[in-house]
Design a protein around this motif. Structure first.
Motif, PDB file in Angstrom:
ATOM      1  N   GLU A   2       0.833  -1.193   0.000  1.00 35.84           N
ATOM      2  CA  GLU A   2       0.000   0.000   0.000  1.00 35.84           C
ATOM      3  C   GLU A   2       0.874   1.250   0.000  1.00 35.84           C
ATOM      4  OE1 GLU A   2      -3.260   1.781   3.012  1.00 35.84           O
ATOM      5  OE2 GLU A   2      -3.244  -0.379   2.693  1.00 35.84           O
ATOM      6  N   ARG A   5      -0.085   7.230   2.564  1.00 38.39           N
ATOM      7  CA  ARG A   5      -1.211   8.125   2.333  1.00 38.39           C
ATOM      8  C   ARG A   5      -0.766   9.577   2.550  1.00 38.39           C
ATOM      9  NH1 ARG A   5      -6.019   7.745   6.828  1.00 38.39           N
ATOM     10  NH2 ARG A   5      -5.246   9.502   7.969  1.00 38.39           N
ATOM     11  N   SER A   7      -2.294  13.401   2.745  1.00 36.99           N
ATOM     12  CA  SER A   7      -3.580  14.088   2.862  1.00 36.99           C
ATOM     13  C   SER A   7      -3.408  15.468   3.463  1.00 36.99           C
ATOM     14  CB  SER A   7      -4.542  13.267   3.708  1.00 36.99           C
ATOM     15  OG  SER A   7      -4.059  13.197   5.030  1.00 36.99           O
ATOM     16  N   LYS A  31     -19.377   6.579   0.073  1.00 41.68           N
ATOM     17  CA  LYS A  31     -19.632   5.132   0.087  1.00 41.68           C
ATOM     18  C   LYS A  31     -20.243   4.664  -1.232  1.00 41.68           C
ATOM     19  CE  LYS A  31     -20.285   4.499   5.032  1.00 41.68           C
ATOM     20  NZ  LYS A  31     -21.266   4.234   6.095  1.00 41.68           N
ATOM     21  N   ASN A  34     -17.657   4.787  -3.994  1.00 46.02           N
ATOM     22  CA  ASN A  34     -16.441   4.060  -3.633  1.00 46.02           C
ATOM     23  C   ASN A  34     -15.194   4.937  -3.796  1.00 46.02           C
ATOM     24  OD1 ASN A  34     -15.077   1.881  -2.636  1.00 46.02           O
ATOM     25  ND2 ASN A  34     -14.869   0.860  -4.615  1.00 46.02           N
ATOM     26  N   LYS A  36     -11.931   6.489  -2.468  1.00 51.50           N
ATOM     27  CA  LYS A  36     -10.937   6.107  -1.458  1.00 51.50           C
ATOM     28  C   LYS A  36     -10.025   7.269  -1.052  1.00 51.50           C
ATOM     29  CE  LYS A  36     -11.303   1.365  -1.885  1.00 51.50           C
ATOM     30  NZ  LYS A  36     -12.598   1.135  -1.309  1.00 51.50           N
ATOM     31  N   GLU A  37     -10.179   8.434  -1.698  1.00 56.80           N
ATOM     32  CA  GLU A  37      -9.261   9.550  -1.445  1.00 56.80           C
ATOM     33  C   GLU A  37      -9.692  10.448  -0.287  1.00 56.80           C
ATOM     34  OE1 GLU A  37     -10.526   9.022  -4.587  1.00 56.80           O
ATOM     35  OE2 GLU A  37      -8.785   8.010  -5.443  1.00 56.80           O
ATOM     36  N   TYR A  39     -10.285  10.533   3.672  1.00 52.37           N
ATOM     37  CA  TYR A  39      -9.924   9.701   4.819  1.00 52.37           C
ATOM     38  C   TYR A  39     -10.782   9.978   6.052  1.00 52.37           C
ATOM     39  CZ  TYR A  39      -5.920   8.993   1.818  1.00 52.37           C
ATOM     40  OH  TYR A  39      -5.130   8.704   0.750  1.00 52.37           O
TER      41      TYR A  39
END
Length: 152
Positions: A2, A5, A7, A31, A34, A36-37, A39
């Motif tokens: 992964e 991250r 941010s 949601k 979807n 993912k950016e 947090y």
């Protein structure tokens, strides 16, 4: 593996009093699509008219909040992490009591009564008091913010 991250915190201006509703609608959009950016979504207490998003960039914040009712725009620049910590950390500025101190109960059924501190539970923010004005030994547990020191 992964990737790390990255941010920043971005403030979204909203109608005063609608912060939680806007945060819930943004959460639902994240949601559903979807995304993912993003947090975290922060609704700071005592700050009206703003919802703070932790995201990878302003384009993501615009994507998730555009067209949502009560969103009024975006604040220029970034919100500093130190400011976020001030918003969400719980600080208690309660007077420090010691065992044996004389106090007065300020609310509840024992309001106005003099008492002596028997024990302090700082984890629960409570004090155990011995009520002095009672005809028999009476110990009660009250929140620490419901007592004040007696002036000597």
């Amino acid at each position: 593996m992964e990737r790390p991250r990255f941010s920043n915190y971005y403030a979204v201006r909203v109608t005063g009093g609608q912060e939680i509703n806007v945060a819930l609608m943004i959460e639902e959009r994240i949601k559903t699509n979807n995304i993912k950016e993003v947090y975290s979504i922060i609704v700071p207490p005592n700050v009206k008219g703003y919802v703070i998003l932790e995201a990878t960039g302003p384009h993501v914040v615009k994507l998730v909040s555009q067209g949502i009712r009560h969103v009024r725009g975006f604040a220029q620049g970034l919100v500093q992490k130190d400011d976020i910590i001030k918003f969400i950390s719980k600080t208690t500025i309660a007077p420090a009591y010691k065992v044996g101190d004389m106090v007065e109960v300020t609310s509840g059924p024992f309001r106005g009564m003099q008492a002596q501190v028997v024990r302090i539970d700082s984890a629960k923010n409570e004090v155990v008091l011995n009520i002095l004005e009672s005809s028999f030994p009476l110990q009660v547990t009250v929140p620490i913010d419901q007592v004040k020191p007696v002036k000597k």
